[in-house]
Design a protein around this motif. Structure first.
Motif, PDB file in Angstrom:
ATOM      1  N   SER A   8     -37.973 -61.154  40.931  1.00  0.00           N
ATOM      2  CA  SER A   8     -37.711 -59.743  41.214  1.00  0.00           C
ATOM      3  C   SER A   8     -37.362 -59.002  39.925  1.00  0.00           C
ATOM      4  O   SER A   8     -37.848 -57.896  39.682  1.00  0.00           O
ATOM      5  N   THR A  34     -38.774 -54.352  43.520  1.00  0.00           N
ATOM      6  CA  THR A  34     -39.022 -55.683  44.067  1.00  0.00           C
ATOM      7  C   THR A  34     -37.734 -56.243  44.636  1.00  0.00           C
ATOM      8  O   THR A  34     -36.642 -55.864  44.231  1.00  0.00           O
ATOM      9  N   SER A  36     -36.103 -59.365  47.795  1.00  0.00           N
ATOM     10  CA  SER A  36     -36.284 -60.276  48.907  1.00  0.00           C
ATOM     11  C   SER A  36     -36.469 -59.484  50.204  1.00  0.00           C
ATOM     12  O   SER A  36     -35.690 -58.594  50.518  1.00  0.00           O
ATOM     13  N   ARG A  37     -37.510 -59.778  50.933  1.00  0.00           N
ATOM     14  CA  ARG A  37     -37.784 -59.113  52.214  1.00  0.00           C
ATOM     15  C   ARG A  37     -37.186 -59.903  53.361  1.00  0.00           C
ATOM     16  O   ARG A  37     -36.547 -59.383  54.234  1.00  0.00           O
ATOM     17  N   THR A  44     -38.427 -67.728  51.429  1.00  0.00           N
ATOM     18  CA  THR A  44     -38.100 -66.347  51.081  1.00  0.00           C
ATOM     19  C   THR A  44     -39.406 -65.594  50.861  1.00  0.00           C
ATOM     20  O   THR A  44     -40.341 -66.118  50.277  1.00  0.00           O
ATOM     21  N   LEU A  45     -39.442 -64.378  51.346  1.00  0.00           N
ATOM     22  CA  LEU A  45     -40.610 -63.521  51.153  1.00  0.00           C
ATOM     23  C   LEU A  45     -40.247 -62.434  50.154  1.00  0.00           C
ATOM     24  O   LEU A  45     -39.306 -61.672  50.365  1.00  0.00           O
ATOM     25  N   LEU A  46     -40.973 -62.402  49.052  1.00  0.00           N
ATOM     26  CA  LEU A  46     -40.750 -61.401  48.015  1.00  0.00           C
ATOM     27  C   LEU A  46     -41.576 -60.165  48.338  1.00  0.00           C
ATOM     28  O   LEU A  46     -42.758 -60.271  48.669  1.00  0.00           O
ATOM     29  N   GLN A  47     -40.961 -59.014  48.243  1.00  0.00           N
ATOM     30  CA  GLN A  47     -41.646 -57.750  48.532  1.00  0.00           C
ATOM     31  C   GLN A  47     -41.707 -56.900  47.282  1.00  0.00           C
ATOM     32  O   GLN A  47     -40.732 -56.795  46.536  1.00  0.00           O
ATOM     33  N   ILE A  48     -42.870 -56.315  47.030  1.00  0.00           N
ATOM     34  CA  ILE A  48     -43.048 -55.369  45.926  1.00  0.00           C
ATOM     35  C   ILE A  48     -43.420 -54.028  46.545  1.00  0.00           C
ATOM     36  O   ILE A  48     -44.423 -53.931  47.246  1.00  0.00           O
ATOM     37  N   ASP A  49     -42.592 -53.032  46.321  1.00  0.00           N
ATOM     38  CA  ASP A  49     -42.846 -51.679  46.825  1.00  0.00           C
ATOM     39  C   ASP A  49     -43.286 -50.794  45.671  1.00  0.00           C
ATOM     40  O   ASP A  49     -42.636 -50.783  44.622  1.00  0.00           O
TER      41      ASP A  49
END
Length: 84
Positions: A8, A34, A36-37, A44-49
């Protein structure tokens, strides 16, 4: 630090040469974050917005390509460091 927090931090970095700086300089995005979603003991699911500009929406594939290139760079760097 957890792998997700490190990823992240690296993917969300805004300095010169970062995905953010590259895409902002191209006029494709106005923000990137970025984190953790979903976090569970075994995954763990990494999220990029990203907030795209109008030009970024037109060139969204270049945005995705840039982010994936950065991910590949991080992966290759980790493999090189591991293998010494």
């Amino acid at each position: 630090r957890s792998p997700v927090s490190i990823l992240s931090h690296l993917l969300g970095h805004e300095g010169p040469g970062s995905s953010f700086a590259t895409l902002q300089d191209a006029g494709y995005l106005s923000s990137l974050s970025t984190g953790s979603r979903i976090a569970a003991p075994d995954q763990t699911l990494l999220q990029i917005d990203v907030s795209l500009t109008e030009d970024g929406e037109t060139h969204w594939t270049k945005v995705v390509e840039t982010l994936f290139q950065h991910c590949r760079l991080l992966y290759q760097t980790a493999l090189t460091a591991r293998d010494g």
